[in-house]
Design a protein around this motif. Structure first.
Motif, PDB file in Angstrom:
ATOM      1  N   LEU A 179       0.853   3.474  -3.931  1.00 53.13           N
ATOM      2  CA  LEU A 179       0.907   2.391  -2.952  1.00 53.13           C
ATOM      3  C   LEU A 179       1.884   1.300  -3.404  1.00 53.13           C
ATOM      4  CD1 LEU A 179      -0.077   0.816  -0.478  1.00 53.13           C
ATOM      5  CD2 LEU A 179      -2.014   0.024  -1.854  1.00 53.13           C
TER       6      LEU A 179
ATOM      7  N   TYR B 271       4.567   5.275   2.624  1.00 54.64           N
ATOM      8  CA  TYR B 271       3.175   5.069   3.029  1.00 54.64           C
ATOM      9  C   TYR B 271       2.640   6.328   3.703  1.00 54.64           C
ATOM     10  CZ  TYR B 271       3.774   0.042   2.156  1.00 54.64           C
ATOM     11  OH  TYR B 271       3.995  -1.179   1.568  1.00 54.64           O
ATOM     12  N   GLY B 272       3.481   6.914   4.548  1.00 50.91           N
ATOM     13  CA  GLY B 272       3.063   8.132   5.250  1.00 50.91           C
ATOM     14  C   GLY B 272       2.851   9.284   4.295  1.00 50.91           C
TER      15      GLY B 272
ATOM     16  N   ILE C  71      -0.518   8.920   2.554  1.00 49.14           N
ATOM     17  CA  ILE C  71      -1.644   9.258   3.427  1.00 49.14           C
ATOM     18  C   ILE C  71      -1.689  10.759   3.695  1.00 49.14           C
ATOM     19  CG2 ILE C  71      -2.584   8.923   5.742  1.00 49.14           C
ATOM     20  CD1 ILE C  71      -1.322   6.058   5.568  1.00 49.14           C
TER      21      ILE C  71
ATOM     22  N   GLY D  94      -4.829  12.100   2.234  1.00 51.66           N
ATOM     23  CA  GLY D  94      -5.718  11.959   3.375  1.00 51.66           C
ATOM     24  C   GLY D  94      -6.093  10.522   3.673  1.00 51.66           C
ATOM     25  N   LEU D  95      -6.630  10.299   4.871  1.00 53.57           N
ATOM     26  CA  LEU D  95      -7.083   8.967   5.252  1.00 53.57           C
ATOM     27  C   LEU D  95      -8.326   8.606   4.437  1.00 53.57           C
ATOM     28  CD1 LEU D  95      -6.771   8.796   9.139  1.00 53.57           C
ATOM     29  CD2 LEU D  95      -5.653   7.310   7.473  1.00 53.57           C
ATOM     30  N   ARG D  96      -8.260   7.513   3.740  1.00 54.98           N
ATOM     31  CA  ARG D  96      -9.408   7.075   2.954  1.00 54.98           C
ATOM     32  C   ARG D  96      -9.389   5.550   2.874  1.00 54.98           C
ATOM     33  NH1 ARG D  96      -8.682   9.648  -2.877  1.00 54.98           N
ATOM     34  NH2 ARG D  96      -8.410  11.563  -1.681  1.00 54.98           N
TER      35      ARG D  96
ATOM     36  N   PHE E  78      -6.780   3.423   1.173  1.00 54.12           N
ATOM     37  CA  PHE E  78      -5.432   3.307   1.726  1.00 54.12           C
ATOM     38  C   PHE E  78      -5.368   2.363   2.924  1.00 54.12           C
ATOM     39  CE2 PHE E  78      -4.750   7.881   0.130  1.00 54.12           C
ATOM     40  CZ  PHE E  78      -4.528   7.408  -1.154  1.00 54.12           C
TER      41      PHE E  78
ATOM     42  N   ALA F 103      -2.203   0.403   2.813  1.00 54.41           N
ATOM     43  CA  ALA F 103      -1.030   1.193   3.206  1.00 54.41           C
ATOM     44  C   ALA F 103      -0.935   1.297   4.724  1.00 54.41           C
ATOM     45  CB  ALA F 103      -1.109   2.583   2.586  1.00 54.41           C
ATOM     46  N   LEU F 104      -2.072   1.552   5.370  1.00 53.22           N
ATOM     47  CA  LEU F 104      -2.078   1.632   6.833  1.00 53.22           C
ATOM     48  C   LEU F 104      -1.684   0.296   7.459  1.00 53.22           C
ATOM     49  CD1 LEU F 104      -5.375   3.681   7.310  1.00 53.22           C
ATOM     50  CD2 LEU F 104      -3.088   4.453   7.964  1.00 53.22           C
TER      51      LEU F 104
ATOM     52  N   ARG G 127       2.060  -0.452   6.879  1.00 55.01           N
ATOM     53  CA  ARG G 127       2.909   0.395   7.720  1.00 55.01           C
ATOM     54  C   ARG G 127       2.855  -0.088   9.159  1.00 55.01           C
ATOM     55  NH1 ARG G 127       2.362   6.955   8.228  1.00 55.01           N
ATOM     56  NH2 ARG G 127       0.367   6.398   9.188  1.00 55.01           N
TER      57      ARG G 127
ATOM     58  N   ASP H 132      -2.395   3.525  13.476  1.00 60.99           N
ATOM     59  CA  ASP H 132      -2.845   3.111  12.144  1.00 60.99           C
ATOM     60  C   ASP H 132      -3.939   2.047  12.233  1.00 60.99           C
ATOM     61  OD1 ASP H 132      -1.093   4.822  10.876  1.00 60.99           O
ATOM     62  OD2 ASP H 132       0.466   3.313  10.590  1.00 60.99           O
TER      63      ASP H 132
END
Length: 610
Positions: free
Chosen positions: A309, A337-338, A341, A345-347, A350, A353-354, A357, A374
């Motif tokens: 990150l 960032y992508g 993720i 995975g989405l967690r 992050f 990061a979302l 972005r 996002d």
């Protein structure tokens, strides 16, 4: 204590006071006679004070304070033979008491014979073996006298006599500092650490206090020699790393941090901390290098995912150090960032990061669909309500960009009502005030802004103050607010990235309301639009209007700083940029740009005014 005489050299000032403070038995006799002597002394009536003090001292020859008062009177009266006789009597009376004996040199120095005083002091301290407390008293006395070489000889003599190389380390460090021998001063401070490892922070603070352009090389030499002699001493490695950070030798600091992290088993902690320090100092490549060490060597570290990150953040932050903003670098940051993720995975870890972005896609890359996706992902997560509120604010911003003003207001109001206290509630309140301003509801905007502007702990207090003043200064001047309404509509177009429309509205305002108080605001906004569009010359023209016609206005220092940046980064004219930075230092001494302008001017090789 002895008061400074008008003819005494500055080096002798305060010697008597030092000895008084250094030794016990200096209580002044409290009697009517003593109080009368004190009154005469404070009135500078030394002729009347002298016989009283000398009588009191002869009755109590062990009193250091009475000794100093008596001697002070002799010296103020410039009765040097009398002073010499008095001191010699006191020395005989008190069995060669060192503090009295040292004062004889003070008499000779005040009488104009400093060489005689120096030789005398050397004879007192270098022949024979003194008691350890006497070496301390003599050394402090000589140091205060400015006799640094004599003080050094005195302390080193104590080490030889008592066969202890650790004696008087702090005192010798002060002496070597006064002699500008920073290598030896550093060595003495290190002795404090060697004697007691718990003194590491003390030694570190004293050494780092010495660091400047003159001392950095000899200090580095001493520290490197110490680490070579004690390669496994982690305290020395830590000190060396902090030294490199202080002198901004970041590559060397990184080497030390990597070694320390490994030897102390920190599992990437020290590297991660340094990476953030480097990031804050805009050393993005070195920050990424530190993070790469974590990714390569500490795959089980709790900082492993965070390192990914922070690397993406470095790409993002670096893009904003350039003028105009480097959108290619921003796209790389969004890609990083992508990648993070997609890989893990989405967690919940992050969320940042979302959010980052989404922010980039909303305000810089015009990808509202990805941003909304996002933000929706964040709002679905089981995370604290404050984290969700940040995402909800950005969702409201998307509505504003799409001209869905009612949806934007609902989003902002929800956060304002739920989080009345704290930064997020303040951010929502400001956005609501700004929306009211855009729509021409100035009283409603002022009501919210008046609350925000008085709370300087809020992050957006300055923005609130600025907008509040814009409204107040441009309402109530006459019966119409048409000019401010036109300006608000132009700023809304600018916020929505409708640049052509924003410029047309700004130009229409200038034509319809010549010499209006908003004119400097208009030119400032035009300059920012032209810079975003890459129209450098037009931006410079707008900045020149501000500097020539409104140098004392609120945008004066902003305009000069931005112009210097344009010259430095876009037009590649470093000499002109340096000249403008120096001009800012001179013309705007209270500007918030002072520190940065000075740093950039130095980097460009300028010297005048620094």
């Amino acid at each position: 204590m002895i008061m400074q005489h008008r003819n005494w050299p500055a080096t002798w000032v305060g010697l008597a006071l030092l000895v008084t403070l250094a030794l016990p038995g200096s209580a002044q006799t409290d009697s009517p006679e003593a109080r009368l002597a004190e009154a005469y002394y404070l009135e500078a009536n030394y002729g009347l004070a002298l016989p009283l003090y000398e009588k009191l001292f002869r009755q109590n020859s062990g009193s250091q304070e009475l000794f100093e008062r008596t001697l002070g009177c002799y010296l103020e009266l410039e009765d040097y033979p009398g002073a010499e006789r008095f001191v010699e009597w006191a020395v005989r009376r008190e069995n060669k008491r060192l503090s009295y004996a040292l004062a004889l040199g003070t008499v000779w120095a005040a009488a104009g014979s400093p060489e005689k005083a120096t030789e005398y002091w050397r004879s007192l301290t270098q022949t024979g073996a003194l008691a350890l407390p006497d070496y301390s008293v003599a050394g402090m006395f000589l140091y205060q006298a400015g006799e640094y070489e004599l003080a050094r000889e005195n302390f080193l003599a104590a080490r030889r006599v008592y066969k202890n190389d650790a004696l008087f380390a702090a005192d010798l460090a002060n002496v070597y500092t006064a002699l500008a021998n920073y290598e030896l001063a550093t060595q003495e401070y290190l002795r404090l650490y060697y004697q007691q490892p718990e003194n590491l922070n003390l030694a570190k603070a004293q050494i780092l206090r010495l660091v400047d352009a003159t001392s950095r090389r000899p200090i580095e030499k001493a520290l490197l020699a110490a680490t070579q002699k004690h390669p496994h001493d982690l305290g020395l490695l830590e000190l060396l790393q902090d030294f490199y950070l202080q002198i901004q030798a970041y590559p060397e600091a990184l080497l030390q941090a990597r070694a320390l992290d490994y030897k102390q088993g920190k599992n990437g902690y020290l590297l991660f901390q340094l990476a953030q320090v480097l990031q804050n100092n805009q050393q993005f490549e070195l920050s990424n290098k530190a993070l790469d060490y974590i990714l390569a060597d500490y795959k089980t570290s709790p900082y492993y995912l965070q390192a990914y990150l922070e690397k993406a953040k470095n790409f993002e932050l670096k893009a904003f150090t350039q003028l105009p903003v480097d959108t290619a670098a921003l796209r790389s940051a969004v890609g990083n960032y992508g990648e993070l993720i997609a890989r893990f995975g989405l967690r919940e870890a992050f969320v940042e990061a979302l959010y980052r972005r989404a922010n980039l896609n909303i305000f810089y890359l015009d990808n509202l669909a990805q941003a909304r996706e996002d933000l929706d992902a964040i709002l679905r997560m089981s995370i604290p309500s404050t984290a969700k509120a940040e995402a909800q604010l950005l969702t409201g911003d998307i509505h504003l960009l799409e001209s869905d003003y009612n949806a934007a207001k609902i989003a902002y109001l929800d956060i304002e009502n739920r989080l009345k206290e704290g930064q997020l509630g303040a951010k929502a309140k400001f956005r609501l005030a700004r929306l009211s301003y855009y729509q021409g509801n100035f009283e409603e905007a002022k009501a919210r802004l008046s609350i925000l502007k008085d709370n300087t702990s809020n992050d957006i207090a300055n923005d609130a103050i600025h907008l509040y003043l814009v409204i107040v200064d441009n309402t109530g001047l006459d019966s119409t607010t048409a000019a401010l309404e036109a300006f608000g509509r132009a700023e809304l177009s600018l916020y929505q990235k409708k640049y052509a429309l924003a410029l047309a509205r700004f130009d229409s305002l200038l034509f319809a309301y010549p010499n209006h108080p908003l004119t400097d605001d208009v030119y400032w906004q035009k300059a920012t639009v032209y810079l975003q569009l890459g129209e450098t010359q037009r931006a410079l023209t707008a900045l020149e209007v501000l500097l020539n016609q409104y140098p004392e206005g609120i945008y004066g220092d902003d305009a000069l700083f931005i112009k210097a940046e344009v010259e430095q980064y876009l037009l590649q004219r470093p000499d002109e940029a340096a000249r403008l930075y120096l001009q800012l230092l001179k013309d705007y001494p209270s500007s918030l740009y002072q520190a940065e302008a000075r740093k950039r001017a130095r980097k460009l090789g300028a010297s005048g005014g620094l």
